[in-house]
Design a protein around this motif. Structure first.
Motif, PDB file in Angstrom:
ATOM      1  N   ALA A 190       0.840  -1.195   0.000  1.00  0.00           N
ATOM      2  CA  ALA A 190       0.000   0.000   0.000  1.00  0.00           C
ATOM      3  C   ALA A 190       0.877   1.247   0.000  1.00  0.00           C
ATOM      4  CB  ALA A 190      -0.901  -0.004   1.223  1.00  0.00           C
ATOM      5  N   ALA A 191       0.370   2.298  -0.594  1.00  0.00           N
ATOM      6  CA  ALA A 191       1.105   3.559  -0.688  1.00  0.00           C
ATOM      7  C   ALA A 191       1.511   4.041   0.691  1.00  0.00           C
ATOM      8  CB  ALA A 191       0.241   4.606  -1.375  1.00  0.00           C
ATOM      9  N   THR A 192       2.738   4.504   0.794  1.00  0.00           N
ATOM     10  CA  THR A 192       3.261   4.925   2.083  1.00  0.00           C
ATOM     11  C   THR A 192       3.453   6.428   2.159  1.00  0.00           C
ATOM     12  OG1 THR A 192       5.534   4.679   1.321  1.00  0.00           O
ATOM     13  CG2 THR A 192       4.506   2.746   2.340  1.00  0.00           C
ATOM     14  N   GLY A 193       3.254   7.129   1.060  1.00  0.00           N
ATOM     15  CA  GLY A 193       3.495   8.568   1.058  1.00  0.00           C
ATOM     16  C   GLY A 193       4.932   8.921   0.768  1.00  0.00           C
ATOM     17  N   THR A 194       5.756   7.916   0.476  1.00  0.00           N
ATOM     18  CA  THR A 194       7.154   8.181   0.160  1.00  0.00           C
ATOM     19  C   THR A 194       7.537   7.505  -1.144  1.00  0.00           C
ATOM     20  OG1 THR A 194       7.960   6.277   1.402  1.00  0.00           O
ATOM     21  CG2 THR A 194       7.837   8.370   2.594  1.00  0.00           C
ATOM     22  N   LEU A 195       8.645   7.959  -1.683  1.00  0.00           N
ATOM     23  CA  LEU A 195       9.273   7.368  -2.860  1.00  0.00           C
ATOM     24  C   LEU A 195      10.629   6.831  -2.424  1.00  0.00           C
ATOM     25  CD1 LEU A 195       8.729  10.414  -5.232  1.00  0.00           C
ATOM     26  CD2 LEU A 195       7.357   8.307  -5.190  1.00  0.00           C
ATOM     27  N   THR A 196      11.063   5.756  -3.019  1.00  0.00           N
ATOM     28  CA  THR A 196      12.415   5.241  -2.799  1.00  0.00           C
ATOM     29  C   THR A 196      13.223   5.557  -4.037  1.00  0.00           C
ATOM     30  OG1 THR A 196      11.599   3.445  -1.409  1.00  0.00           O
ATOM     31  CG2 THR A 196      13.806   3.180  -2.357  1.00  0.00           C
ATOM     32  N   ILE A 197      14.361   6.214  -3.847  1.00  0.00           N
ATOM     33  CA  ILE A 197      15.242   6.551  -4.958  1.00  0.00           C
ATOM     34  C   ILE A 197      16.471   5.674  -4.839  1.00  0.00           C
ATOM     35  CG2 ILE A 197      16.603   8.347  -6.106  1.00  0.00           C
ATOM     36  CD1 ILE A 197      13.890   9.425  -3.800  1.00  0.00           C
ATOM     37  N   ARG A 198      16.786   4.915  -5.890  1.00  0.00           N
ATOM     38  CA  ARG A 198      17.969   4.061  -5.896  1.00  0.00           C
ATOM     39  C   ARG A 198      18.941   4.597  -6.937  1.00  0.00           C
ATOM     40  NH1 ARG A 198      15.787  -2.036  -6.308  1.00  0.00           N
ATOM     41  NH2 ARG A 198      15.344  -1.259  -8.396  1.00  0.00           N
ATOM     42  N   TYR A 199      20.200   4.750  -6.517  1.00  0.00           N
ATOM     43  CA  TYR A 199      21.239   5.301  -7.380  1.00  0.00           C
ATOM     44  C   TYR A 199      22.164   4.190  -7.858  1.00  0.00           C
ATOM     45  CZ  TYR A 199      19.840   9.726  -5.256  1.00  0.00           C
ATOM     46  OH  TYR A 199      19.129  10.812  -4.832  1.00  0.00           O
ATOM     47  N   PHE A 200      22.561   4.271  -9.130  1.00  0.00           N
ATOM     48  CA  PHE A 200      23.460   3.283  -9.708  1.00  0.00           C
ATOM     49  C   PHE A 200      24.683   3.972 -10.293  1.00  0.00           C
ATOM     50  CE2 PHE A 200      19.317   1.397  -9.542  1.00  0.00           C
ATOM     51  CZ  PHE A 200      19.573   0.093  -9.133  1.00  0.00           C
ATOM     52  N   ALA A 201      25.821   3.281 -10.253  1.00  0.00           N
ATOM     53  CA  ALA A 201      27.084   3.703 -10.866  1.00  0.00           C
ATOM     54  C   ALA A 201      27.454   5.142 -10.481  1.00  0.00           C
ATOM     55  CB  ALA A 201      27.024   3.497 -12.369  1.00  0.00           C
ATOM     56  N   GLY A 202      27.654   6.022 -11.482  1.00  0.00           N
ATOM     57  CA  GLY A 202      28.082   7.397 -11.224  1.00  0.00           C
ATOM     58  C   GLY A 202      27.082   8.193 -10.406  1.00  0.00           C
ATOM     59  N   ALA A 203      25.815   7.846 -10.489  1.00  0.00           N
ATOM     60  CA  ALA A 203      24.805   8.530  -9.668  1.00  0.00           C
ATOM     61  C   ALA A 203      25.018   8.194  -8.201  1.00  0.00           C
ATOM     62  CB  ALA A 203      23.399   8.139 -10.115  1.00  0.00           C
ATOM     63  N   ARG A 204      25.372   6.949  -7.924  1.00  0.00           N
ATOM     64  CA  ARG A 204      25.657   6.535  -6.549  1.00  0.00           C
ATOM     65  C   ARG A 204      26.837   7.318  -5.988  1.00  0.00           C
ATOM     66  NH1 ARG A 204      26.808   0.473  -6.254  1.00  0.00           N
ATOM     67  NH2 ARG A 204      24.604   0.486  -6.801  1.00  0.00           N
ATOM     68  N   ALA A 205      27.887   7.454  -6.779  1.00  0.00           N
ATOM     69  CA  ALA A 205      29.063   8.203  -6.331  1.00  0.00           C
ATOM     70  C   ALA A 205      28.720   9.680  -6.101  1.00  0.00           C
ATOM     71  CB  ALA A 205      30.188   8.067  -7.345  1.00  0.00           C
ATOM     72  N   ALA A 206      27.944  10.257  -6.995  1.00  0.00           N
ATOM     73  CA  ALA A 206      27.596  11.678  -6.884  1.00  0.00           C
ATOM     74  C   ALA A 206      26.673  11.958  -5.700  1.00  0.00           C
ATOM     75  CB  ALA A 206      26.956  12.162  -8.186  1.00  0.00           C
ATOM     76  N   ALA A 207      25.764  11.033  -5.413  1.00  0.00           N
ATOM     77  CA  ALA A 207      24.837  11.218  -4.292  1.00  0.00           C
ATOM     78  C   ALA A 207      25.479  10.829  -2.967  1.00  0.00           C
ATOM     79  CB  ALA A 207      23.572  10.387  -4.518  1.00  0.00           C
ATOM     80  N   GLY A 208      26.518  10.010  -3.036  1.00  0.00           N
ATOM     81  CA  GLY A 208      27.173   9.569  -1.810  1.00  0.00           C
ATOM     82  C   GLY A 208      26.374   8.522  -1.048  1.00  0.00           C
ATOM     83  N   ARG A 209      25.485   7.833  -1.746  1.00  0.00           N
ATOM     84  CA  ARG A 209      24.648   6.795  -1.116  1.00  0.00           C
ATOM     85  C   ARG A 209      24.063   5.921  -2.203  1.00  0.00           C
ATOM     86  NH1 ARG A 209      21.138  10.094   2.283  1.00  0.00           N
ATOM     87  NH2 ARG A 209      22.892  11.489   2.147  1.00  0.00           N
ATOM     88  N   THR A 210      23.550   4.786  -1.808  1.00  0.00           N
ATOM     89  CA  THR A 210      22.938   3.879  -2.773  1.00  0.00           C
ATOM     90  C   THR A 210      21.439   4.086  -2.878  1.00  0.00           C
ATOM     91  OG1 THR A 210      22.674   2.150  -1.122  1.00  0.00           O
ATOM     92  CG2 THR A 210      24.687   2.098  -2.439  1.00  0.00           C
ATOM     93  N   GLU A 211      20.833   4.624  -1.824  1.00  0.00           N
ATOM     94  CA  GLU A 211      19.381   4.734  -1.784  1.00  0.00           C
ATOM     95  C   GLU A 211      18.974   5.811  -0.787  1.00  0.00           C
ATOM     96  OE1 GLU A 211      16.299   1.663   0.048  1.00  0.00           O
ATOM     97  OE2 GLU A 211      17.126   0.946  -1.870  1.00  0.00           O
ATOM     98  N   GLU A 212      17.823   6.417  -1.027  1.00  0.00           N
ATOM     99  CA  GLU A 212      17.234   7.345  -0.072  1.00  0.00           C
ATOM    100  C   GLU A 212      15.741   7.436  -0.343  1.00  0.00           C
ATOM    101  OE1 GLU A 212      18.155  11.622  -0.469  1.00  0.00           O
ATOM    102  OE2 GLU A 212      19.145  11.068  -2.348  1.00  0.00           O
ATOM    103  N   THR A 213      15.039   8.139   0.519  1.00  0.00           N
ATOM    104  CA  THR A 213      13.605   8.326   0.324  1.00  0.00           C
ATOM    105  C   THR A 213      13.297   9.809   0.193  1.00  0.00           C
ATOM    106  OG1 THR A 213      13.176   8.396   2.705  1.00  0.00           O
ATOM    107  CG2 THR A 213      12.991   6.242   1.616  1.00  0.00           C
ATOM    108  N   ALA A 214      12.150  10.078  -0.409  1.00  0.00           N
ATOM    109  CA  ALA A 214      11.639  11.442  -0.545  1.00  0.00           C
ATOM    110  C   ALA A 214      10.121  11.344  -0.464  1.00  0.00           C
ATOM    111  CB  ALA A 214      12.071  12.058  -1.871  1.00  0.00           C
ATOM    112  N   SER A 215       9.489  12.441  -0.153  1.00  0.00           N
ATOM    113  CA  SER A 215       8.031  12.421  -0.061  1.00  0.00           C
ATOM    114  C   SER A 215       7.413  12.331  -1.450  1.00  0.00           C
ATOM    115  CB  SER A 215       7.526  13.659   0.680  1.00  0.00           C
ATOM    116  OG  SER A 215       7.933  14.828   0.015  1.00  0.00           O
ATOM    117  N   ALA A 216       6.278  11.671  -1.525  1.00  0.00           N
ATOM    118  CA  ALA A 216       5.543  11.503  -2.781  1.00  0.00           C
ATOM    119  C   ALA A 216       4.729  12.762  -3.056  1.00  0.00           C
ATOM    120  CB  ALA A 216       4.644  10.277  -2.690  1.00  0.00           C
ATOM    121  N   GLY A 217       3.939  12.712  -4.126  1.00  0.00           N
ATOM    122  CA  GLY A 217       3.055  13.825  -4.442  1.00  0.00           C
ATOM    123  C   GLY A 217       3.656  14.841  -5.385  1.00  0.00           C
ATOM    124  N   ARG A 218       4.509  14.382  -6.269  1.00  0.00           N
ATOM    125  CA  ARG A 218       5.152  15.278  -7.245  1.00  0.00           C
ATOM    126  C   ARG A 218       5.500  14.500  -8.492  1.00  0.00           C
ATOM    127  NH1 ARG A 218      10.006  16.636  -3.703  1.00  0.00           N
ATOM    128  NH2 ARG A 218       9.064  15.363  -2.119  1.00  0.00           N
TER     129      ARG A 218
END
Length: 97
Positions: free
Chosen positions: A14-42
């Motif tokens: 069921a919808a949780t009100g959040t999004l999970t963002i997963r980073y791969f390769a160069g995006a992972r290096a640039a973000a400094g993490r493999t995954e994070e969450t953000a609020s939904a509704g956009r």
């Protein structure tokens, strides 16, 4: 009560009100993490603006060149609302691809 979720999403939690963002390769290096969450509704463009502000110019540059999957499907409409509970994969261009 009938399940009113869009076709193909009945097995998703069921919808949780959040999004999970997963980073791969160069995006992972640039973000400094493999995954994070953000609020939904956009939409994706709004989310990318938030992620760029959160992580700075290095990730912003990667996001400009990246492709995105929303729940495993290529995102073609960056203005479409992202469903709560969705997973967004950030895929920068890969060498040789």
């Amino acid at each position: 009560m009938a399940d009113t979720r869009p076709a193909g999403t009945a097995d998703r939690p069921a919808a949780t009100g959040t999004l999970t963002i997963r980073y791969f390769a160069g995006a992972r290096a640039a973000a400094g993490r493999t995954e994070e969450t953000a609020s939904a509704g956009r939409c994706l463009d709004e989310l990318l603006g938030e992620l760029s502000a959160r992580h700075g110019d290095r990730l912003a540059a990667v996001l400009r060149a990246a492709s995105f999957l929303v729940d495993g499907v290529t995102c073609h409409d960056r203005q479409a609302p992202l469903p709560a509970g969705a997973t967004i994969d950030v895929l920068p261009p890969f060498a040789g691809g």
